[in-house]
Scaffold this motif. Structure first.
Motif, PDB file in Angstrom:
ATOM      1  N   LEU B 521     -67.190  -0.160  38.106  1.00 32.22           N
ATOM      2  CA  LEU B 521     -66.812   0.845  37.119  1.00 32.22           C
ATOM      3  C   LEU B 521     -67.777   0.684  35.952  1.00 32.22           C
ATOM      4  O   LEU B 521     -67.966  -0.435  35.471  1.00 32.22           O
ATOM      5  CB  LEU B 521     -65.386   0.609  36.638  1.00 32.22           C
ATOM      6  N   HIS B 522     -68.340   1.788  35.494  1.00 33.66           N
ATOM      7  CA  HIS B 522     -69.343   1.649  34.441  1.00 33.66           C
ATOM      8  C   HIS B 522     -68.806   0.891  33.238  1.00 33.66           C
ATOM      9  O   HIS B 522     -69.444   0.000  32.693  1.00 33.66           O
ATOM     10  CB  HIS B 522     -69.881   2.999  33.981  1.00 33.66           C
ATOM     11  N   ASN B 523     -67.596   1.268  32.838  1.00 34.63           N
ATOM     12  CA  ASN B 523     -67.040   0.706  31.611  1.00 34.63           C
ATOM     13  C   ASN B 523     -66.858  -0.813  31.704  1.00 34.63           C
ATOM     14  O   ASN B 523     -67.144  -1.546  30.756  1.00 34.63           O
ATOM     15  CB  ASN B 523     -65.708   1.397  31.324  1.00 34.63           C
ATOM     16  N   ILE B 524     -66.383  -1.271  32.872  1.00 34.55           N
ATOM     17  CA  ILE B 524     -66.184  -2.716  33.043  1.00 34.55           C
ATOM     18  C   ILE B 524     -67.541  -3.420  33.094  1.00 34.55           C
ATOM     19  O   ILE B 524     -67.727  -4.484  32.504  1.00 34.55           O
ATOM     20  CB  ILE B 524     -65.398  -2.995  34.358  1.00 34.55           C
ATOM     21  N   SER B 526     -70.256  -2.435  31.713  1.00 36.23           N
ATOM     22  CA  SER B 526     -70.858  -2.378  30.393  1.00 36.23           C
ATOM     23  C   SER B 526     -70.293  -3.490  29.513  1.00 36.23           C
ATOM     24  O   SER B 526     -71.031  -4.222  28.841  1.00 36.23           O
ATOM     25  CB  SER B 526     -70.587  -1.012  29.779  1.00 36.23           C
ATOM     26  N   LEU B 527     -68.970  -3.620  29.574  1.00 35.71           N
ATOM     27  CA  LEU B 527     -68.300  -4.670  28.797  1.00 35.71           C
ATOM     28  C   LEU B 527     -68.773  -6.056  29.252  1.00 35.71           C
ATOM     29  O   LEU B 527     -69.117  -6.918  28.445  1.00 35.71           O
ATOM     30  CB  LEU B 527     -66.802  -4.498  29.038  1.00 35.71           C
TER      31      LEU B 527
END
Lengths: 599, 565
Positions: B521-524, B526-527
């Motif tokens: 998932l991009h968001n994970i 990225s984090l």
């Protein structure tokens, strides 16, 4: 579609929902750039970005949607352009504007499903917090300082709002500490930045200074005013060759000699030692003013003198050029303006040597005078990621699973989370009642509101005040405005006024009224409440938590205490609080009541 | 209009554009840290969807890491475009490493980037890894043997290695540091940096306190309320000893001593108390501790390089040796010399400050002369800069030594380093005491299961360009994960109910992994890329303390946990 495979498999039905959502992101800086990327790649349908800032070189170490060629362009616009490329199906709207502008009204906020705050200042954070509460829209609030970060979910009635917990008090110093008895480098830096620079090249602060005199400092304050006046006189010699010398001798010799002559003041302190201009000038004659490029190590007295003289030369010649266009140009301090920074650094250090205070390097002074908050890409990436994760909970309506999340430098856990706290019942912001008021701009006066609506219709007593943007426009002692029309008071559609019940017994919570201009029939009153308004009473133990007003006013109490003590500020190192810290403005306050915010 | 001035004054050169650009981070790690970052070369061994590695690089390119190299065999497919910000429509069908490299370089013209389109196995076999400062290895590599090989090479080269997973809502970051990784500049929090020697005052400090407080009782209210708390505590310690056979026990007497001090505060004034006494009471707990030699420093002193420094030893070890000599003589560390802010009159405060500063300078000079003697004995011709010795002395109490450990790539085969079975069971079953939620350790076990299942799938279809796609297509994928997970639990050899619950929980995580594609998932990512880059920066700058050694993140709970494996 293949490009969305893992997103839709992980998020399930939420993934389809995201495409239909309208999102507002306030701030396109460090967190904002990361957030916009994450929102785009998480498949949100429509994203509005508001930012009034333009791009600066010092942003480029983290704000990755911007490049060198974008410097001085709108953050919102460039962020939109860069991010749009990466997902052609997303709709991004850029607003290069201040979120406090009137057209971003409650109705506009209501058109969004969720709002993200990616801001760098307290004032705008508080504003968006209030707007989201009034519009009843969820807000994801975030902030970073160096390695620390914080994400907070805010929803009216379900969680604490931004103002439910008092925010750290702004740093403040009594006037006398700054002008007469400095004991720390910061006192001298504030003196150089907020007194000396404006007196010579800007607008004198003295004019706005509201000093309520009391027995203790009346004499000293009078003297300080005279000193400032004398300095203004010297300003007339701005273009003379010996201008820097005149200033030097005034502030580092004559004023110091006068201070030293007040024996009472130095009973328990080391008296200041005036500087001899000619002696120092002679010693610094051979020094290249280019020494100001050495910003890591503190300069010697003679080096400071050389930079002081040279920065005045540079500022004077700028002043001359500016005078071409304006009758009275103003040069204000800007941490990225090398001339003002050099001036402040040199002047502050010279004053420090007068008072036997440790001198600081230019690099350190830049941070202290410019309120620079360290900021890095990594913390922003983590914080923005956490914002989106919290948004997923909110959009699924799972407030019981949403969290307040903290990033910390300690490697014991890295991320800390706690459940959302319920709203603070005594909060003067989210504990507010709110509604709309219709006014006929051609007829309506403030008196109509106060007498007909507030007292008659809603049953308020005489003890009320009416505020507009924290300025009191009515209370029992200010009746002048009652006869004025709303328009004459600067009140128009989308202005919000707050009614505070000052009754001693069982007062009501504050009432916010959002103004709506409308032409009303002649036979109707010119001020009307369109909806039924009920204003609950304040909870009994309301004096436990102080609201934002008393927060800023805190200086009064502390200043009082400091004044009685000799001079060393004993302010404890405040505990780190990520989002609050980013807002610290330097505040000089006079312990007797007047306060000037200097940043 | 004023006439234009005849001569334009020379423009004074401000800080360079580079300094301005990096200003906000220089305030965290300084010019030294920046220099270290700029001369580093990061190697990314990319695999899977490859987002987390590229997001990590983004956070390293922005602050000005000198050089990076991406090794990635993949060709950009449609799916990559939806999760990877550093690819665009026109990247389709091209080398993924090349495209990411190109777009990453747009972020910062000062950074150099290279890309190599090879499998990790191939690359590792034919390359000299010693030219890199740090290696980032992204799972699933597709072969547990290849991953182990990378770990072994880095271990032999004493090169830091970071091993990463980002799958669905979960991520994991393990740090393999060399066996001995010392950090001088740990940036301790200000309150913990104060060593004031109140229980072992040197003679000048004691004498000063005595003269300053001799007539304390007779002081005017103003003076009494402005005695710095350091002097108050020293004064009352002497008084206390007079009535306690010359003894003060840190363990037993603190409480009574604080009451004793408090009882001397004057309360018959407008404030009803004295701020300096309040400060003394608050500070007493922390300030009244015997200075000790912290364990990290102690273990440094035992290192062979400290005890037998050589001509070629790093400056670090010569200074440790010199400090060791100092400690042997005084049983104390060099005094850091900083004094906290306190209620006092300026002149007293300044006098106190200079007393501490003088003592600190004196200690530093002694250590410096130890260093010089050692340099002479070792026939070293370039002296260690004074500033480096001084900085070390001031930080001596907070110097940290991390004993790096090898990565655990496949616990079923290699075990859990030297962790006992009990420890692993504890990690697996202990609820988070803050949140009351289950441990995050099962996420790590599930990720090992994921690696193993991918490796199994890869061994069947080794020609597949996209391992993840192949894996998700394989019907037995979940069974492969499940078998591995059950085997790991089987080895834990316990019949506890908690463990059975943890097994079910781990299998649920494996199902969630399966449900996610499995993919990133991009968001994970990225984090997680933020977390990894932060650790990379700490390791390269040798500042702040990095995670030691395994960080697990759960994006469903927004929670993380650190384990030492």
């Amino acid at each position: 579609m293949a490009r969305e495979r893992s997103m839709s498999q992980s998020l399930g039905s939420l993934s389809r929902q995201l495409k239909q959502l309208r999102v507002l992101m306030v701030g396109a800086g460090g967190i904002g750039c990361e957030l916009l990327k994450n929102l785009v790649l998480s498949g949100f349908g429509e994203i509005h970005v508001v930012d009034l800032d333009t791009i600066d070189l010092s942003n480029l170490n983290r704000q990755f949607l911007f490049r060198h060629e974008h410097i001085k362009k709108s953050k919102a616009v460039v962020a939109k352009e860069t991010a749009s490329k990466f997902n052609p199906s997303v709709k991004i709207e850029a607003h290069h504007a201040n979120i406090k502008d009137g057209h971003f009204n409650v109705a506009w906020f209501k058109t969004f499903n969720i709002v993200f705050n990616a801001l760098d200042n307290l004032d705008a954070r508080r504003h968006v917090n209030r707007m989201c509460l009034m519009a009843d829209i969820p807000l994801i609030e975030s902030g970073t300082t160096g390695f620390d970060g914080q994400v907070q979910v805010i929803r009216k009635g379900k969680s604490e709002c931004y103002d439910c917990q008092p925010k750290p008090v702004q740093k403040s110093f009594p006037i006398c500490t700054i002008r007469s008895t400095p004991s720390q480098p910061i006192h001298c830096i504030v003196w150089a930045k907020s007194y000396l620079l404006p007196e010579i090249f800007g607008v004198s602060e003295e004019a706005d200074m509201d000093i309520s005199e009391n027995d203790d400092n009346i004499e000293e304050i009078k003297k300080l005013k005279e000193e400032a006046l004398a300095l203004k006189k010297i300003r007339e010699s701005l273009f003379k060759d010996n201008f820097a010398k005149l200033i030097f001798e005034k502030v580092f010799k004559q004023d110091i000699d006068r201070l030293r002559s007040i024996e009472d003041m130095w009973k328990s302190r080391k008296p200041p030692e005036a500087l001899d201009h000619d002696e120092i000038a002679q010693a610094s004659a051979g020094i290249d003013p280019g020494v100001s490029r050495q910003d890591q190590t503190p300069w010697s007295v003679t080096q400071n003198h050389a930079v002081f003289v040279d920065s005045i030369r540079r500022l004077v010649s700028r002043y001359k050029i500016m005078q071409g266009g304006h009758t009275s140009p103003v040069i204000t301090f800007d941490k990225d303006d090398e001339d003002t920074l050099d001036f402040v650094a040199a002047a502050a250090n010279l004053r420090s040597s007068v008072f036997d205070i440790e001198t600081k390097s230019k690099f350190e002074i830049k941070q202290m005078a410019g309120n620079i908050i360290p900021a890095i890409a990594t913390t922003n990436a983590m914080t923005a990621g956490l914002c989106v994760l919290q948004a997923f909970k909110v959009l699924k309506g799972e407030y019981h699973k949403a969290k307040m999340v903290f990033l910390e430098r300690s490697t014991a856990r890295v991320i800390n989370a706690e459940p959302l706290h319920p709203p603070n019942p005594s909060c003067v912001v989210c504990g507010n009642a709110s509604s709309n008021v219709l006014i006929d701009p051609t007829r309506a006066t403030l008196g109509h509101l106060v007498e007909d609506v507030l007292k008659q219709e809603l049953g308020y007593s005489d003890d009320i005040s009416v505020l507009h943007e924290s300025a009191i426009i009515y209370d029992p002692d200010i009746e002048d405005n009652l006869s004025k029309k709303f328009t004459d008071l600067g009140l128009k559609s989308d202005s919000v006024i707050t009614i505070i019940d000052d009754a001693d017994e069982d007062p009501r919570v504050n009432l916010s009224l959002s103004i709506n201009e409308q032409t009303l029939p002649e036979d109707k009153q010119p001020v009307i409440l369109p909806d039924k308004v009920e204003v609950p009473r304040k909870p009994k133990q309301a004096n436990g938590i102080k609201g934002p007003d008393s927060l800023n006013g805190n200086g009064e109490q502390q200043g009082e205490k400091r004044k009685r003590s000799a001079s060393i500020s004993t302010e404890p190192h405040s505990k780190k609080q990520a989002s609050g810290k980013t807002d610290d403005a330097l505040l000089v306050d006079d312990s007797a009541g007047g306060a000037i915010v200097l940043d | 209009m004023a006439p234009p001035i005849a001569t334009t004054p020379p423009v004074l050169q401000g800080p360079s554009a580079k300094e301005k650009k990096y200003d906000r981070q220089l305030r965290l790690w300084g010019a030294n840290g920046q220099q270290a970052l700029e001369s580093s070369h990061i190697l990314l061994l990319n695999s899977g969807a490859g987002v987390v590695g590229v997001e990590t690089l983004k956070n390293l390119v922005l602050p000005g890491t000198g050089t990076f190299t991406i090794v990635d065999e993949a060709v950009v497919c449609e799916e990559d475009l939806g999760v990877n910000f550093f690819l665009e429509q026109s990247s389709l069908g091209k080398s993924r490493g090349e495209e990411c490299c190109r777009l990453l370089l747009e972020l910062n013209p000062e950074v150099k980037g290279f890309h190599i389109q090879k499998t990790i196995a191939d690359f590792v076999k034919r390359s000299d890894l010693s030219q890199y400062t740090l290696i980032i290895l992204v799972a699933p590599v597709g072969s547990l043997d290849v991953a182990s090989e990378v770990s072994q090479i880095a271990w032999d080269l004493r090169q830091p290695l970071i091993y990463v997973h980002s799958v669905g809502f979960y991520s994991h970051t393990s740090v393999q540091l060399p066996p001995s990784f010392p950090i001088v500049d740990t940036h301790p929090d200000p309150p913990s940096t104060q060593d004031l020697r109140l229980l072992q005052p040197w003679s000048e400090l004691l004498a000063y306190a005595k003269t300053q407080t001799a007539d304390l009782e007779a002081f005017s209210d103003h003076d009494h309320g402005h005695v710095p708390w350091i002097l108050l505590l020293l004064h009352y310690l002497e008084k206390w000893k007079e009535s306690h056979n010359g003894e003060f026990s840190v363990r037993d007497d603190k409480k009574a001593f604080r009451e004793f001090v408090g009882s001397h505060a004057r309360t018959d004034n407008a404030e009803g108390g004295e701020e300096n006494y309040d400060e003394a009471l608050t500070a007493a707990n922390r300030a009244l501790t015997l200075p000790t030699i912290p364990s990290d420093l102690k273990s440094l002193l035992l290192e062979e390089e400290c005890q037998i420094p050589r001509n070629s030893s790093a400056n670090f070890w010569l200074i440790v040796n010199a400090i060791s000599t100092f400690i042997k003589k005084h049983s104390l560390l060099p005094l850091p010399g900083t004094v906290p802010d306190m209620k006092s009159q300026s002149k007293d405060y300044i006098a106190l400050q200079s007393l501490y500063r003088q003592k600190s300078q004196q200690d530093i000079s002694e250590v410096t002369s130890n260093v010089r003697a050692l340099e002479h004995a070792l026939n070293r011709h370039i002296p260690i800069p004074d500033a480096e010795i001084s900085a070390f002395c001031k930080n001596a109490a907070f110097v940290k030594l991390i004993h790096g450990r090898k990565l655990i790539i496949n616990p079923l085969k290699h075990g859990w380093n030297d962790n006992s079975i009990t420890t692993i069971i504890e990690h697996t079953t202990t609820m988070n005491f803050v949140s009351g939620k289950p441990s995050l350790f099962p996420i790590l076990i599930a990720l090992y299961g994921f690696d193993s299942a991918i490796a199994a799938a890869a061994s069947v279809r080794p020609e597949s360009n996209n391992l993840l796609a192949a894996a998700s297509a394989s019907p037995g994928f979940f069974t492969l994960m499940e078998t591995y997970i059950r085997d790991v639990f089987g080895k834990l050899d316990s019949t506890s109910e908690d463990l059975d619950e943890a097994l079910q929980h781990t299998l649920n995580i494996a199902r969630e992994i399966q449900r996610s594609g499995p993919g990133e998932l991009h968001n994970i990512s990225s984090l997680t890329g933020g977390m990894i880059a932060q650790e990379v920066i700490k390791i390269i700058t040798k500042q702040y303390v990095p995670v030691d050694n395994c960080l697990v993140f759960d994006g469903i709970e927004s929670a993380s946990a650190v384990y030492r494996l």
